[in-house]
Write an enzyme that holds these catalytic residues in place. Structure first.
Site, PDB file in Angstrom:
ATOM      1  N   TRP A 125       0.798  -1.099  -0.091  1.00 30.84           N
ATOM      2  CA  TRP A 125       0.058  -0.091  -0.022  1.00 30.84           C
ATOM      3  C   TRP A 125       1.085   1.374  -0.073  1.00 30.84           C
ATOM      4  CZ3 TRP A 125      -3.648  -1.525   4.702  1.00 30.84           C
ATOM      5  CH2 TRP A 125      -4.481  -2.863   4.019  1.00 30.84           C
ATOM      6  N   LYS A 126       2.322   1.116  -0.021  1.00 33.27           N
ATOM      7  CA  LYS A 126       3.217   2.408   0.394  1.00 33.27           C
ATOM      8  C   LYS A 126       2.667   3.328   1.271  1.00 33.27           C
ATOM      9  CE  LYS A 126       4.008   2.106  -4.679  1.00 33.27           C
ATOM     10  NZ  LYS A 126       4.202   2.797  -5.961  1.00 33.27           N
ATOM     11  N   HIS A 138      12.718  -1.230  -3.558  1.00 34.42           N
ATOM     12  CA  HIS A 138      11.803  -0.565  -4.205  1.00 34.42           C
ATOM     13  C   HIS A 138      12.548   0.536  -4.833  1.00 34.42           C
ATOM     14  CE1 HIS A 138       8.223   1.505  -5.739  1.00 34.42           C
ATOM     15  NE2 HIS A 138       7.807   0.322  -5.648  1.00 34.42           N
ATOM     16  N   GLU A 197       9.887  -4.761 -11.545  1.00 32.30           N
ATOM     17  CA  GLU A 197       9.066  -3.575 -11.734  1.00 32.30           C
ATOM     18  C   GLU A 197       9.929  -2.612 -12.427  1.00 32.30           C
ATOM     19  OE1 GLU A 197       6.410  -3.770  -8.049  1.00 32.30           O
ATOM     20  OE2 GLU A 197       7.951  -2.414  -7.718  1.00 32.30           O
ATOM     21  N   GLY A 239       3.245   3.645 -11.054  1.00 32.80           N
ATOM     22  CA  GLY A 239       2.686   4.788 -10.631  1.00 32.80           C
ATOM     23  C   GLY A 239       1.628   5.614 -11.371  1.00 32.80           C
ATOM     24  N   SER A 288       1.678  -0.874 -12.583  1.00 35.35           N
ATOM     25  CA  SER A 288       0.361  -0.432 -13.248  1.00 35.35           C
ATOM     26  C   SER A 288      -0.612  -1.751 -13.498  1.00 35.35           C
ATOM     27  CB  SER A 288       0.524   0.130 -14.506  1.00 35.35           C
ATOM     28  OG  SER A 288       1.152   1.467 -14.048  1.00 35.35           O
ATOM     29  N   GLY A 339       0.226  -1.878  -7.046  1.00 40.75           N
ATOM     30  CA  GLY A 339       0.293  -0.920  -6.032  1.00 40.75           C
ATOM     31  C   GLY A 339      -0.997  -0.268  -5.819  1.00 40.75           C
TER      32      GLY A 339
HETATM   33  C1  PEP Z   1       4.854  -0.624  -7.169  1.00 36.76           C
HETATM   34  O1  PEP Z   1       5.331   0.541  -6.985  1.00 36.76           O
HETATM   35  O2  PEP Z   1       5.328  -1.407  -6.647  1.00 36.76           O
HETATM   36  C2  PEP Z   1       3.629  -0.630  -8.063  1.00 36.76           C
HETATM   37  C3  PEP Z   1       3.585  -1.828  -8.131  1.00 36.76           C
HETATM   38  O3  PEP Z   1       2.973   0.281  -8.104  1.00 36.76           O
HETATM   39  P1  PEP Z   1       1.818   0.650  -9.194  1.00 36.76           P
HETATM   40  O4  PEP Z   1       0.912  -0.669  -9.212  1.00 36.76           O
HETATM   41  O5  PEP Z   1       0.945   1.897  -8.519  1.00 36.76           O
HETATM   42  O6  PEP Z   1       2.265   1.051 -10.600  1.00 36.76           O
END
Ligand code: PEP
Length: 254
Positions: free
Chosen positions: A10-11, A95, A166, A172, A209, A230
Site C-alpha cells: 500500500w506504500k 523498491h 518492476e 505509478g 500499473s 500498487g
Molecule cells: C509499485 O510501485 O510497486 C507498484 C506496483 O505500483 P503501481 O501498481 O501503482 O504502479
C-alpha cells in the site's frame, strides 16, 4: 501448474482505521481463493491490523522495509525481529522509491535481505530498469541489481527470496504496464539468472500499473509467477478482482 503469488504494497497509504475497513471489505472474498497465494504489505502502522484481520486465513502479511540490524540506536527504524514478532512473512526491499528517496544501494539492500532471512521471513526484492528501452539493456541493469543484492546468497537462501520485476517507468500515476513481450523477455532473463544459481523455483512477480484488465494477460505469461500490485489495490474491490483472475493456459513451467 505453479500457484501464483499475488500481493500488494500500500506504500504510504491507509491509516490503521482505513486498513481495518479495507480488510473488512476484502477478506471474505480473498480467503475463498485457495488455488493461489496472497499477501498484503501495509505501512508499519497497520501491520497489527493486518495480523488481526488475517491470522485465521491463509493470506500472508508483511512489511515494506526493515533495518539491517536486529536492535540498537537507530531512531525511527524497525528491525526484522520486530516484524517477525508481528507474524510478517514477507518484507519488501529494493523498491525504486526507496532507492530514489533514501538513496538505498546494493550493499544496504543485501544487508536487509540477510536480516530478513535471519528471522525466517521471505525478502521480496524489487528490481527494474529506470527508462523504457531494449530488453538487452534492461536485463543488463536488472542483472546488476540482482548481483548486488543476491550475489552473496547461496541456493538455499535464493529459494526463500521472491523477486518482483518492476520497470520503474511502468510504476505509478500516469504510467502504463510494460508491454507483454517485454515482461515475458525480462522474466525469462531473471529466471535464467536464478537457474544458473540453482534457484529455478524462486518466484518472479511482475509489478507496475497492474489493474483488473491487464492482470489476467500478464499472469498468463510464461515465467510470470504472480503479481505485485500498487495503487490499484488501494480499492479493496479492485484488488479482489485482480486476485480473482482466471488462471488458465500458459502457466505450466517445467
Ligand atoms: C509499485 O510501485 O510497486 C507498484 C506496483 O505500483 P503501481 O501498481 O501503482 O504502479
Amino acid at each position: 501448474m505453479t500457484r501464483p503469488l499475488i500481493g500488494t504494497s500500500w506504500k504510504m497509504n491507509l491509516t490503521s482505521s482505513e486498513a481495518a475497513a479495507w480488510f473488512a471489505a476484502a477478506v471474505p472474498a480473498l480467503e475463498r481463493l485457495d488455488d493461489r497465494d496472497l499477501f498484503v504489505l501495509p505501512p508499519f502502522t497497520a501491520i497489527h491490523v493486518a495480523r488481526d484481520a488475517l491470522c485465521r486465513t491463509a493470506i500472508a502479511w508483511g512489511a515494506q522495509d526493515v533495518h539491517p540490524d536486529d536492535a540498537g540506536a537507530h531512531t525511527g527504524d524497525v528491525s526484522a525481529a520486530m516484524l517477525a514478532d508481528l507474524g510478517c512473512r514477507y518484507v519488501e526491499v529494493g523498491h525504486s522509491e526507496r532507492r530514489r528517496d533514501h538513496r538505498e544501494g546494493d550493499a544496504l539492500i543485501a544487508a536487509k535481505i540477510a536480516a530478513i532471512l535471519r528471522h525466517d521471513m521471505r525478502p521480496l526484492l524489487c528490481v527494474g530498469e529506470r527508462t523504457p528501452g531494449r530488453v538487452a539493456a534492461a536485463l543488463d541493469h536488472v542483472t546488476r541489481q540482482l548481483r548486488g543484492a543476491l550475489g552473496a546468497s547461496d541456493a538455499g537462501e535464493l529459494g526463500r527470496v521472491v523477486v518482483a520485476y518492476e520497470p520503474v517507468w511502468a510504476i505509478g500515476v500516469g504510467a502504463m504496464a510494460a508491454p507483454l513481450d517485454h515482461i515475458q523477455a525480462m522474466h525469462a532473463g531473471i529466471h535464467r539468472w536464478l537457474a544458473a544459481r540453482d534457484a529455478s523455483s524462486t518466484p518472479v512477480l511482475y509489478g507496475g500499473s497492474v489493474d483488473a484488465t491487464n492482470a489476467g494477460p500478464i499472469v498468463g505469461l510464461d515465467g510470470v509467477d504472480g503479481l505485485f500490485v500498487g495503487r490499484a489495490a488501494l480499492d479493496p474491490e479492485t484488488f479482489i478482482r485482480i486476485a480473482s483472475i482466471e488462471l488458465e493456459g500458459g502457466r505450466e513451467r517445467d
